[in-house]
Design an enzyme around this catalytic site. Structure first.
Site, short mmCIF file in Angstrom:
data_model
loop_
_atom_site.label_atom_id
_atom_site.label_comp_id
_atom_site.label_asym_id
_atom_site.label_seq_id
_atom_site.Cartn_x
_atom_site.Cartn_y
_atom_site.Cartn_z
N GLN A 51 50.42 37.55 36.72
CA GLN A 51 51.83 37.70 36.36
C GLN A 51 52.41 36.45 35.71
O GLN A 51 53.47 36.51 35.10
CB GLN A 51 52.67 38.06 37.59
CG GLN A 51 52.36 39.44 38.14
CD GLN A 51 53.26 39.79 39.29
OE1 GLN A 51 53.00 39.42 40.42
NE2 GLN A 51 54.35 40.50 39.02
N CYS A 89 58.40 45.64 40.88
CA CYS A 89 57.44 44.64 40.42
C CYS A 89 58.13 43.72 39.42
O CYS A 89 58.82 44.19 38.52
CB CYS A 89 56.25 45.33 39.76
SG CYS A 89 55.02 44.16 39.17
N HIS A 131 49.83 45.69 46.93
CA HIS A 131 50.44 45.56 45.59
C HIS A 131 49.86 44.36 44.84
O HIS A 131 49.49 44.46 43.66
CB HIS A 131 51.95 45.41 45.79
CG HIS A 131 52.75 45.26 44.53
ND1 HIS A 131 53.69 46.18 44.12
CD2 HIS A 131 52.78 44.27 43.59
CE1 HIS A 131 54.24 45.78 42.98
NE2 HIS A 131 53.72 44.62 42.64
N GLU A 132 49.74 43.24 45.54
CA GLU A 132 49.27 42.01 44.88
C GLU A 132 47.78 42.09 44.55
O GLU A 132 47.34 41.61 43.50
CB GLU A 132 49.56 40.77 45.73
CG GLU A 132 51.04 40.54 46.07
CD GLU A 132 51.97 40.61 44.88
OE1 GLU A 132 51.55 40.27 43.75
OE2 GLU A 132 53.12 41.04 45.07
N HIS A 135 47.26 43.90 41.44
CA HIS A 135 47.49 43.07 40.25
C HIS A 135 46.20 42.36 39.81
O HIS A 135 45.94 42.20 38.62
CB HIS A 135 48.54 41.99 40.53
CG HIS A 135 49.96 42.42 40.28
ND1 HIS A 135 50.41 42.83 39.05
CD2 HIS A 135 51.04 42.47 41.11
CE1 HIS A 135 51.71 43.12 39.14
NE2 HIS A 135 52.10 42.92 40.38
#
Ligand code: NI
Length: 187
Positions: A51, A89, A131-132, A135
């Protein structure tokens, strides 16, 4: 420490499987400090290295007073699912949709010094870890949506025209969205 700009959906780095971290030292420590500070600045619950444009298997988190960083995470999840809750997000600013996540996870990996991490989590922290870790595999939570939610998300992403959004606006949007979620933050 520095506040880093957050990459937005459409950026290829968010769709790339991140690489294992093999080198530990001051450079890694600085990166993680910067990630942590950036996450706090945008009031995020979590931030994965892709990110901020770094293709490495690292994320930071801050959920319900628990915070830290996991490097090279490996997840084992329960078969049963948690009650679905809205998720957001930082890389898909301005949106929130309900996502199904596993109720419980065990996460292993290493910390900034390369020392082993082994944690179990439920609730918001378990959702954050899922969630992470997604990624780091090039997945965004909107990929997990189905049916009308998925259509609505894709339409909203198209309409948002994120390409024109400056980093500063993104950070502001992230703050606004973050405060709108039940979990208190976007990831
Ligand atoms: Ni995210």
């Amino acid at each position: 420490m520095a506040i880093l700009s957050i990459r937005i959906i459409g950026d290829p780095v968010l769709r790339t499987v991140a690489e294992e971290v093999t080198t530990f030292g001051p450079e890694l420590a600085k990166l993680i400090d910067d990630m942590h500070q950036t996450m706090v600045d945008v009031r995020g619950a979590g931030l994965a290295a892709p990110q901020i444009g770094v293709n490495k298997r690292i994320f930071t988190y801050s959920v319900d007073g628990e915070e830290g960083c996991v490097i090279n995470p490996v997840l084992v999840a329960s078969d049963d699912m948690a009650a679905a809750e809205p998720e957001g997000c930082l890389s898909v600013p301005g949106l929130g949709f309900t996502v199904e996540r596993h109720r419980w996870v065990r996460i292993t990996g290493v910390d900034v010094h390369g020392e082993p991490i082994d944690m179990e989590a439920t609730g918001t922290l378990a959702k954050c870890f899922q969630h992470e870790t997604d990624h780091l595999d090039g997945k965004l939570y909107v990929d997990r949506l189905e049916g009308e939610d998925r259509k609505e998300a894709l339409r909203a992403i198209r309409m948002a025209n994120y390409d024109d959004v400056t980093a500063e606006t993104v950070a502001q949007r992230a703050r606004t969205v973050g405060s709108a979620f039940s979990a208190g933050a976007a990831e």
